[in-house]
Design an enzyme around this catalytic site. Sequence first.
Site, PDB file in Angstrom:
ATOM      1  CB  SER A   2      -6.469  -5.702   0.474  1.00 26.37           C
ATOM      2  OG  SER A   2      -7.124  -4.974  -0.547  1.00 26.37           O
ATOM      3  CB  THR A   3      -6.171  -2.929   5.377  1.00 24.65           C
ATOM      4  OG1 THR A   3      -5.031  -3.808   5.413  1.00 24.65           O
ATOM      5  CG2 THR A   3      -7.311  -3.579   6.132  1.00 24.65           C
ATOM      6  CG  HIS A   4      -6.106  -0.342   0.370  1.00 24.61           C
ATOM      7  ND1 HIS A   4      -5.054  -0.757  -0.420  1.00 24.61           N
ATOM      8  CD2 HIS A   4      -7.037  -1.319   0.297  1.00 24.61           C
ATOM      9  CE1 HIS A   4      -5.346  -1.920  -0.971  1.00 24.61           C
ATOM     10  NE2 HIS A   4      -6.552  -2.281  -0.551  1.00 24.61           N
ATOM     11  N   PRO A   5      -4.268   1.718   4.430  1.00 24.88           N
ATOM     12  CG  PRO A   5      -2.720   0.933   6.006  1.00 24.88           C
ATOM     13  CD  PRO A   5      -3.672   0.463   4.945  1.00 24.88           C
ATOM     14  CG  ASP A  26      -2.091   1.003   1.021  1.00 19.29           C
ATOM     15  OD1 ASP A  26      -2.710   1.027  -0.066  1.00 19.29           O
ATOM     16  OD2 ASP A  26      -2.336   1.782   1.955  1.00 19.29           O
TER      17      ASP A  26
END
Length: 321
Positions: free
Chosen positions: A236-239, A14
Amino acid sequence: MTRRIIIDTDTAADDCFALFVGLCHPEAQLEAVTIVAGNVEFDQQIENALLALDTAGRSGTVPVYPGCRKPMLRPWHRASAHGDGKGNWDFPKPPGGAESEHAVDALLRLVDESPGEIDIVAIGPLTNLAAAVVQDPDFPRKVRSLFIMGGCNNSVGNVTAAAEYNFYVDPEAARIVLRAGFATTIVTWTLTLAQALWDRERLKKIEALDTPLSRFFSIVNQPTLEADEARGIMGSTHPDSLTAMLLVQPDLVKRAGRCHVDVETQGELTRGYSLFDWRADRNPPNATVVEEIDTEGFFAAMVEILSTSTGENAPSTRESV
Ligand code: CA
């Protein structure tokens, strides 16, 4: 209004997509990338940053400065979720190389050359920024704003129950930076998990774009998706891309509050725990904490970024992809 940006990153997955925001968003002018010890092996992080620039058709246009190769006091602790940070894919080696100037020197110099004009997006452990503060205590006041990805707003962490990764890896650096007097905005793991989580249906929409950036995204995002799903997170994580996006597109912030944020450095069970003290009358706020975003708007903005035309020479369109 166009923002002049430095992205401080432990470049993996990311983080690469955050670089795409800096490179492709019409309101962003990415002036430098600084690398800090974090997610994956340090030299791999440099390569991942160069690969992201190359994929966006921007090789050689933005300098990449290698910074601190380990946290202030602690041994380096890699992130488990990202593989090599580029989807464990055999991309051709990106052209160009990193600068010889150290990232901390570059941060101090670039901000000194344009006081009050540079925004910093910090999406790794805060070691480089803490070192810059120690070297020049006036540095925070010369930075236009600092957007940090880190911490949990009174919720469970992603490394331990107490701590989010970036603050866990270098809690002393996080404490130095949070106490230094930057105009700080914080994007937390808590917010990410609730509002910047993309399920397989959304990821299919990105895949369907079939651009060099979307192809790169789908390859590089895969280990994060699998690691998240293995932990029971359905997507999915998108910090990091969120943090960069909120700087250049502040209309995506629906709710934010002023808060006092500090980081535990002594705790036996709570290393890197972020204290979010909302009692403004007892503990003066030192940060703006983003609490709610326009989730659909963020996804749409990233789709826009990943649709950007990059020319024919992106690495994910060469070779066997
Ligand atoms: Ca990161």
